[in-house]
Design a protein around this motif. Structure first.
Motif, PDB file in Angstrom:
ATOM      1  N   ALA A 189       0.936  -1.229   0.077  1.00 38.91           N
ATOM      2  CA  ALA A 189      -0.141  -0.134  -0.006  1.00 38.91           C
ATOM      3  C   ALA A 189       1.132   1.216  -0.046  1.00 38.91           C
ATOM      4  O   ALA A 189       0.397   2.417  -0.250  1.00 38.91           O
ATOM      5  CB  ALA A 189      -1.046   0.186   1.212  1.00 38.91           C
ATOM      6  N   LEU A 190       2.114   1.180   0.369  1.00 37.87           N
ATOM      7  CA  LEU A 190       2.907   2.275   0.580  1.00 37.87           C
ATOM      8  C   LEU A 190       3.002   3.308  -0.622  1.00 37.87           C
ATOM      9  O   LEU A 190       2.947   4.236  -0.485  1.00 37.87           O
ATOM     10  CB  LEU A 190       4.141   2.197   1.280  1.00 37.87           C
ATOM     11  N   PRO A 191       3.486   2.715  -1.517  1.00 37.10           N
ATOM     12  CA  PRO A 191       3.876   3.595  -2.864  1.00 37.10           C
ATOM     13  C   PRO A 191       2.594   4.355  -3.235  1.00 37.10           C
ATOM     14  O   PRO A 191       2.518   5.701  -3.735  1.00 37.10           O
ATOM     15  CB  PRO A 191       4.060   2.660  -3.827  1.00 37.10           C
ATOM     16  N   GLY A 192       1.464   3.697  -3.305  1.00 36.44           N
ATOM     17  CA  GLY A 192      -0.077   4.339  -3.458  1.00 36.44           C
ATOM     18  C   GLY A 192      -0.217   5.505  -2.473  1.00 36.44           C
ATOM     19  O   GLY A 192      -0.528   6.489  -2.808  1.00 36.44           O
ATOM     20  N   VAL A 193       0.173   5.390  -1.404  1.00 37.31           N
ATOM     21  CA  VAL A 193      -0.160   6.333  -0.243  1.00 37.31           C
ATOM     22  C   VAL A 193       0.691   7.446  -0.247  1.00 37.31           C
ATOM     23  O   VAL A 193       0.322   8.622  -0.227  1.00 37.31           O
ATOM     24  CB  VAL A 193       0.184   5.813   0.995  1.00 37.31           C
ATOM     25  N   MET A 194       2.061   7.149  -0.816  1.00 38.00           N
ATOM     26  CA  MET A 194       2.980   8.187  -1.129  1.00 38.00           C
ATOM     27  C   MET A 194       2.426   9.028  -2.309  1.00 38.00           C
ATOM     28  O   MET A 194       2.901  10.265  -2.213  1.00 38.00           O
ATOM     29  CB  MET A 194       4.237   7.731  -1.213  1.00 38.00           C
ATOM     30  N   ALA A 195       2.110   8.331  -3.076  1.00 41.92           N
ATOM     31  CA  ALA A 195       1.758   8.963  -4.363  1.00 41.92           C
ATOM     32  C   ALA A 195       0.447  10.075  -4.361  1.00 41.92           C
ATOM     33  O   ALA A 195       0.539  11.116  -4.705  1.00 41.92           O
ATOM     34  CB  ALA A 195       1.124   7.942  -5.328  1.00 41.92           C
ATOM     35  N   LYS A 196      -0.396   9.398  -3.358  1.00 42.06           N
ATOM     36  CA  LYS A 196      -1.856  10.208  -3.134  1.00 42.06           C
ATOM     37  C   LYS A 196      -1.225  11.550  -1.974  1.00 42.06           C
ATOM     38  O   LYS A 196      -1.966  12.422  -2.160  1.00 42.06           O
ATOM     39  CB  LYS A 196      -2.805   9.377  -2.327  1.00 42.06           C
TER      40      LYS A 196
END
Length: 375
Positions: free
Chosen positions: A38-45
């Motif tokens: 989930a981390l890359p998506g959270v960082m991108a958002k």
């Protein structure tokens, strides 16, 4: 304002904060693992949904401030002065939401301190601003030459004094040419800094790329743990800033209700009555950052209640700060508003503990790790 509105909420906050902590035995962190998928998506958002829009909003607000200050200098009037003061308040509140991103481009070239020099505990910056006004130092009316001066004379604190400090009402008349030109140069400097911050984050192969793809070749985040530490650190260090640099500087109250010595003139933006609106905007920025990024997705399913309580605390603190209006010295002298300040101070400390210990522990950053201590 009725104090009764806050007491039940305060008790509820304390109850919620105590819940997950009670699930920890002997102070040991709740164990869980960071959801690495989930981390890359959270960082991108966080980048696309909060940081870049935040700097775009700041760029627009500072452009409006520069335009209103130019209009004030061209045709001084009471209406033009009030327009400049309103534009200044808008920049303060816009900045207060995005200033929680105190990293990367904001730290380069002293941009953060040039935009906001605070706290000014020994009034060093104030004395420098007053000296410029007393001497009518024309070099301070040119944006490029102003940028080379002390950080204390080129940002929001300096502009607040120009617009709200001693002699500021004269800006509505024909005799305030130098003061107005100096204020216009500060506004231009703020617009330039906001533009630099926006451009740095909008660059596709710049810092946004590093945030969106942690990995061994990433110059900022070699792995997911480093990226998660940065992400959660934004929240923790910002809450700590509000607690220690914003509230504690002027409010000396205690939970027991026995006040120490208040210092209203040490409060940020006290001259413009933007102290509590800026603190409310800090909380609102944190709430938006947390929710927009989807940070709760980093938690395992059995720890999602932590995210719910963080959201509740941020929403409640924002609402509480919104209820304190007017001059901060008047709020400190009013029993009901003072009680609300105590509520905010208590629950800000609670929120810090919630993020640092509970959220950090739940994603595997809790054992022997303290964001608040900078370890």
């Amino acid at each position: 304002m009725r104090l009764g509105l806050f007491l039940p909420i305060s008790l509820l906050c304390i109850t919620i904060a105590a819940g997950p902590a009670a699930a920890q035995e002997g102070g040991a962190p709740m164990l869980s693992a960071l959801d690495k998928t989930a981390l890359p998506g959270v960082m991108a958002k966080a980048v696309d949904g909060f940081i870049i829009p935040g700097y775009r909003n700041l760029s627009r607000a500072t452009a409006s401030l520069a335009a209103t200050s130019a209009a004030l200098c061209a045709e001084p009037s009471e209406a033009a002065l009030q327009a400049s003061r309103s534009a200044f308040a808008e920049v303060v509140q816009t900045w207060s939401q995005i200033e929680i991103i105190r990293l990367g481009p904001a730290l380069e070239q002293n941009r953060f301190e040039r935009f906001l020099f605070y706290p000014d505990r020994k009034s060093t910056g104030l004395k420098q601003v007053q000296a410029i006004l007393a001497k009518s130092d024309e070099s301070a009316t040119d944006v490029e030459r102003l940028r080379a001066k002390s950080v204390a004379v080129q940002g929001l604190g300096a502009l607040e004094y120009v617009l709200h400090g001693k002699g500021a009402d004269g800006l509505a008349g024909k005799g305030a040419g130098f003061r107005c030109r100096y204020g216009h140069a500060i506004a231009g400097n703020l617009e330039a800094i906001a533009g630099e911050l926006r451009a740095a984050w909008e660059k596709p192969d710049g810092i946004q790329a590093a945030w969106k793809a942690p990995g061994p070749d990433n110059p900022l985040f070699r792995d997911n743990k480093e990226a998660a530490t940065e992400l959660l650190g934004v929240l923790i260090h910002s809450v700590e800033m509000v607690k220690d640099q914003r509230l504690r500087t002027f409010y000396a109250g205690t939970i027991s209700g026995k006040p120490g010595k208040d210092n209203p003139k040490l409060a940020i933006y006290w001259r413009s009555n933007q102290t509590m609106p800026s603190i409310s905007a800090n909380f609102r920025g944190l709430q938006t950052f947390f929710e927009t990024s989807g940070m709760q997705q980093l938690l395992p399913a059995d720890s999602r209640s932590i995210a719910a309580s963080v959201k509740f605390l941020l929403k409640t603190l924002t609402s509480a700060a919104d209820r304190i209006d007017g001059p901060i010295d008047a709020a400190l002298g009013d029993d009901e508003r003072r009680a609300v300040l105590g509520f905010i101070a208590l629950n800000t400390a609670d929120l810090l503990d919630r993020l640092n210990r509970d959220f950090g522990g739940a994603i595997g950053l809790g054992a022997g790790f303290s964001f608040a201590d900078g370890d």
